[in-house]
Design a protein around this motif. Structure first.
Motif, PDB file in Angstrom:
ATOM      1  N   HIS A   1      -4.527   4.088  -7.147  1.00  0.00           N
ATOM      2  CA  HIS A   1      -4.150   2.947  -7.002  1.00  0.00           C
ATOM      3  C   HIS A   1      -4.462   2.160  -6.453  1.00  0.00           C
ATOM      4  O   HIS A   1      -4.203   1.224  -6.909  1.00  0.00           O
ATOM      5  CB  HIS A   1      -2.731   3.868  -5.368  1.00  0.00           C
ATOM      6  CG  HIS A   1      -1.706   2.554  -5.726  1.00  0.00           C
ATOM      7  ND1 HIS A   1      -2.146   1.675  -4.550  1.00  0.00           N
ATOM      8  CD2 HIS A   1      -0.639   2.339  -5.994  1.00  0.00           C
ATOM      9  CE1 HIS A   1      -1.046   0.901  -4.603  1.00  0.00           C
ATOM     10  NE2 HIS A   1      -0.154   0.990  -5.159  1.00  0.00           N
ATOM     11  N   THR A   2      -5.443   2.044  -5.758  1.00  0.00           N
ATOM     12  CA  THR A   2      -6.209   1.105  -5.119  1.00  0.00           C
ATOM     13  C   THR A   2      -7.008  -0.155  -6.187  1.00  0.00           C
ATOM     14  O   THR A   2      -6.917  -0.973  -6.577  1.00  0.00           O
ATOM     15  CB  THR A   2      -7.415   1.040  -3.646  1.00  0.00           C
ATOM     16  OG1 THR A   2      -6.151   1.979  -3.092  1.00  0.00           O
ATOM     17  CG2 THR A   2      -7.809  -0.236  -3.287  1.00  0.00           C
ATOM     18  N   SER A   3      -7.720   1.469  -6.882  1.00  0.00           N
ATOM     19  CA  SER A   3      -8.546   0.701  -8.487  1.00  0.00           C
ATOM     20  C   SER A   3      -7.438   0.235  -9.456  1.00  0.00           C
ATOM     21  O   SER A   3      -8.097  -1.382  -9.794  1.00  0.00           O
ATOM     22  CB  SER A   3      -9.512   1.607  -8.508  1.00  0.00           C
ATOM     23  OG  SER A   3      -8.272   2.518  -9.204  1.00  0.00           O
ATOM     24  N   ARG A   4      -6.323   0.288  -9.341  1.00  0.00           N
ATOM     25  CA  ARG A   4      -5.735  -0.299 -10.156  1.00  0.00           C
ATOM     26  C   ARG A   4      -4.873  -1.683  -9.557  1.00  0.00           C
ATOM     27  O   ARG A   4      -5.028  -2.376 -10.097  1.00  0.00           O
ATOM     28  CB  ARG A   4      -4.111   0.534 -10.437  1.00  0.00           C
ATOM     29  CG  ARG A   4      -3.934   1.550 -11.131  1.00  0.00           C
ATOM     30  CD  ARG A   4      -2.787   2.061 -11.629  1.00  0.00           C
ATOM     31  NE  ARG A   4      -2.645   2.426 -10.423  1.00  0.00           N
ATOM     32  CZ  ARG A   4      -2.165   4.077 -10.401  1.00  0.00           C
ATOM     33  NH1 ARG A   4      -2.690   4.373 -10.425  1.00  0.00           N
ATOM     34  NH2 ARG A   4      -1.296   4.164  -9.225  1.00  0.00           N
ATOM     35  N   ARG A   5      -4.983  -1.401  -8.338  1.00  0.00           N
ATOM     36  CA  ARG A   5      -4.185  -2.838  -7.679  1.00  0.00           C
ATOM     37  C   ARG A   5      -5.585  -4.334  -7.844  1.00  0.00           C
ATOM     38  O   ARG A   5      -5.093  -5.477  -7.677  1.00  0.00           O
ATOM     39  CB  ARG A   5      -4.053  -2.537  -6.200  1.00  0.00           C
ATOM     40  CG  ARG A   5      -3.025  -2.523  -5.593  1.00  0.00           C
ATOM     41  CD  ARG A   5      -2.247  -2.376  -4.486  1.00  0.00           C
ATOM     42  NE  ARG A   5      -3.162  -3.703  -3.889  1.00  0.00           N
ATOM     43  CZ  ARG A   5      -3.599  -3.820  -2.841  1.00  0.00           C
ATOM     44  NH1 ARG A   5      -3.777  -2.222  -2.181  1.00  0.00           N
ATOM     45  NH2 ARG A   5      -3.745  -5.095  -1.694  1.00  0.00           N
ATOM     46  N   THR A   6      -6.849  -3.354  -7.556  1.00  0.00           N
ATOM     47  CA  THR A   6      -7.958  -4.530  -7.912  1.00  0.00           C
ATOM     48  C   THR A   6      -7.998  -5.087  -8.659  1.00  0.00           C
ATOM     49  O   THR A   6      -9.784  -5.534  -9.022  1.00  0.00           O
ATOM     50  CB  THR A   6      -9.059  -4.295  -6.516  1.00  0.00           C
ATOM     51  OG1 THR A   6      -9.368  -2.502  -6.818  1.00  0.00           O
ATOM     52  CG2 THR A   6      -8.397  -4.302  -5.245  1.00  0.00           C
TER      53      THR A   6
ATOM     54  N   GLU B   1       0.755  -1.594   0.320  1.00  0.00           N
ATOM     55  CA  GLU B   1      -0.022   0.005  -0.011  1.00  0.00           C
ATOM     56  C   GLU B   1       1.032   1.387  -0.022  1.00  0.00           C
ATOM     57  O   GLU B   1       2.001   1.571   0.645  1.00  0.00           O
ATOM     58  CB  GLU B   1      -1.126   0.542   0.949  1.00  0.00           C
ATOM     59  CG  GLU B   1      -2.102  -1.101   1.220  1.00  0.00           C
ATOM     60  CD  GLU B   1      -3.415  -0.831   0.490  1.00  0.00           C
ATOM     61  OE1 GLU B   1      -3.297   0.145   0.323  1.00  0.00           O
ATOM     62  OE2 GLU B   1      -4.112  -1.642   0.623  1.00  0.00           O
ATOM     63  N   PRO B   2       0.212   2.156  -0.417  1.00  0.00           N
ATOM     64  CA  PRO B   2       1.532   3.475  -0.642  1.00  0.00           C
ATOM     65  C   PRO B   2       1.584   3.836   0.639  1.00  0.00           C
ATOM     66  O   PRO B   2       0.501   4.101   1.203  1.00  0.00           O
ATOM     67  CB  PRO B   2       0.502   4.167  -1.750  1.00  0.00           C
ATOM     68  CG  PRO B   2      -0.573   3.864  -2.087  1.00  0.00           C
ATOM     69  CD  PRO B   2      -0.809   2.425  -1.735  1.00  0.00           C
ATOM     70  N   LEU B   3       2.195   4.867   1.382  1.00  0.00           N
ATOM     71  CA  LEU B   3       2.237   5.520   2.354  1.00  0.00           C
ATOM     72  C   LEU B   3       1.689   6.702   2.181  1.00  0.00           C
ATOM     73  O   LEU B   3       1.932   7.535   1.017  1.00  0.00           O
ATOM     74  CB  LEU B   3       3.780   5.521   3.118  1.00  0.00           C
ATOM     75  CG  LEU B   3       4.003   4.147   3.360  1.00  0.00           C
ATOM     76  CD1 LEU B   3       5.979   4.636   3.968  1.00  0.00           C
ATOM     77  CD2 LEU B   3       3.509   3.818   4.016  1.00  0.00           C
ATOM     78  N   TRP B   4       0.836   7.397   3.679  1.00  0.00           N
ATOM     79  CA  TRP B   4       0.242   9.111   2.682  1.00  0.00           C
ATOM     80  C   TRP B   4       1.318   9.802   2.564  1.00  0.00           C
ATOM     81  O   TRP B   4       0.919  10.712   2.296  1.00  0.00           O
ATOM     82  CB  TRP B   4      -0.176   8.887   4.596  1.00  0.00           C
ATOM     83  CG  TRP B   4      -0.747  10.105   4.248  1.00  0.00           C
ATOM     84  CD1 TRP B   4      -0.674  11.339   5.051  1.00  0.00           C
ATOM     85  CD2 TRP B   4      -2.184  10.567   3.843  1.00  0.00           C
ATOM     86  NE1 TRP B   4      -1.559  12.503   4.514  1.00  0.00           N
ATOM     87  CE2 TRP B   4      -2.628  12.055   3.798  1.00  0.00           C
ATOM     88  CE3 TRP B   4      -2.340  10.105   2.096  1.00  0.00           C
ATOM     89  CZ2 TRP B   4      -3.664  12.038   3.265  1.00  0.00           C
ATOM     90  CZ3 TRP B   4      -4.034  10.380   2.088  1.00  0.00           C
ATOM     91  CH2 TRP B   4      -4.147  11.585   1.950  1.00  0.00           C
ATOM     92  N   ARG B   5       2.707   9.810   3.329  1.00  0.00           N
ATOM     93  CA  ARG B   5       3.559  10.561   2.905  1.00  0.00           C
ATOM     94  C   ARG B   5       4.361  10.364   1.351  1.00  0.00           C
ATOM     95  O   ARG B   5       4.614  12.005   0.752  1.00  0.00           O
ATOM     96  CB  ARG B   5       4.856   9.818   3.764  1.00  0.00           C
ATOM     97  CG  ARG B   5       5.784   8.808   3.839  1.00  0.00           C
ATOM     98  CD  ARG B   5       6.987   8.666   4.845  1.00  0.00           C
ATOM     99  NE  ARG B   5       7.994   8.364   4.283  1.00  0.00           N
ATOM    100  CZ  ARG B   5       8.033   7.380   5.529  1.00  0.00           C
ATOM    101  NH1 ARG B   5       7.428   7.239   6.715  1.00  0.00           N
ATOM    102  NH2 ARG B   5       8.544   5.720   5.065  1.00  0.00           N
ATOM    103  N   ASP B   6       4.124   9.494   0.558  1.00  0.00           N
ATOM    104  CA  ASP B   6       3.950   9.229  -0.846  1.00  0.00           C
ATOM    105  C   ASP B   6       3.291  10.225  -1.472  1.00  0.00           C
ATOM    106  O   ASP B   6       3.538  10.452  -2.346  1.00  0.00           O
ATOM    107  CB  ASP B   6       4.428   7.987  -0.731  1.00  0.00           C
ATOM    108  CG  ASP B   6       5.803   7.234   0.031  1.00  0.00           C
ATOM    109  OD1 ASP B   6       7.128   7.681   0.107  1.00  0.00           O
ATOM    110  OD2 ASP B   6       5.851   5.602   0.001  1.00  0.00           O
TER     111      ASP B   6
END
Length: 123
Positions: A103-108, A27-32
């Motif tokens: 990012h989440t929709s690309r992963r799923t 999962e991407p970090l919030w700071r990223d």
């Protein structure tokens, strides 16, 4: 006369060892995410790190670290950086949230989304 090595049984596996699953994408970090938005907005405005850091009253090396996701900034620092780019803190966080959703929709994509990962239980 036989030697001890001749009497030892060889173990032959019945099936090949299971392949390890590749690690799940992290999962991407919030700071990223926030750092990416800061950099993207700064570059879209054709502004330098120096210009934005001076406007935000934060050091140039620190702003660079924020943009690269290396530092966790306080809400005050994020608000100052956002203001220097003509954004509100809510705008900055909303853009970061949109990146997270993307990012989440690309992963799923292609898989069932949600905590059950496609598992369906029937009564």
């Amino acid at each position: 006369m036989s030697t001890q090595g001749e009497n030892e049984a060889r173990v032959i596996p019945l099936r090949p060892p299971a392949r390890q699953q590749p690690p799940a994408p992290r999962e991407p970090l919030w700071r990223d995410l926030v750092g990416g938005v800061l950099r993207r907005e700064r570059l879209a405005q054709n502004r330098t790190l120096k210009d934005v850091s001076e406007a935000a009253r934060i050091s140039m090396p620190y702003l660079s670290e924020l943009e690269r996701g290396r530092k966790e900034a306080s809400s005050e620092v994020l608000a100052a950086a956002a203001r220097a780019l003509g954004l509100g803190l809510g705008d900055l966080l909303s853009l970061a949230q949109q990146d997270l959703v993307s990012h989440t929709s690309r992963r799923t994509h292609g898989r069932a989304a949600g905590p059950a990962n496609g598992l369906c239980l029937a009564a």
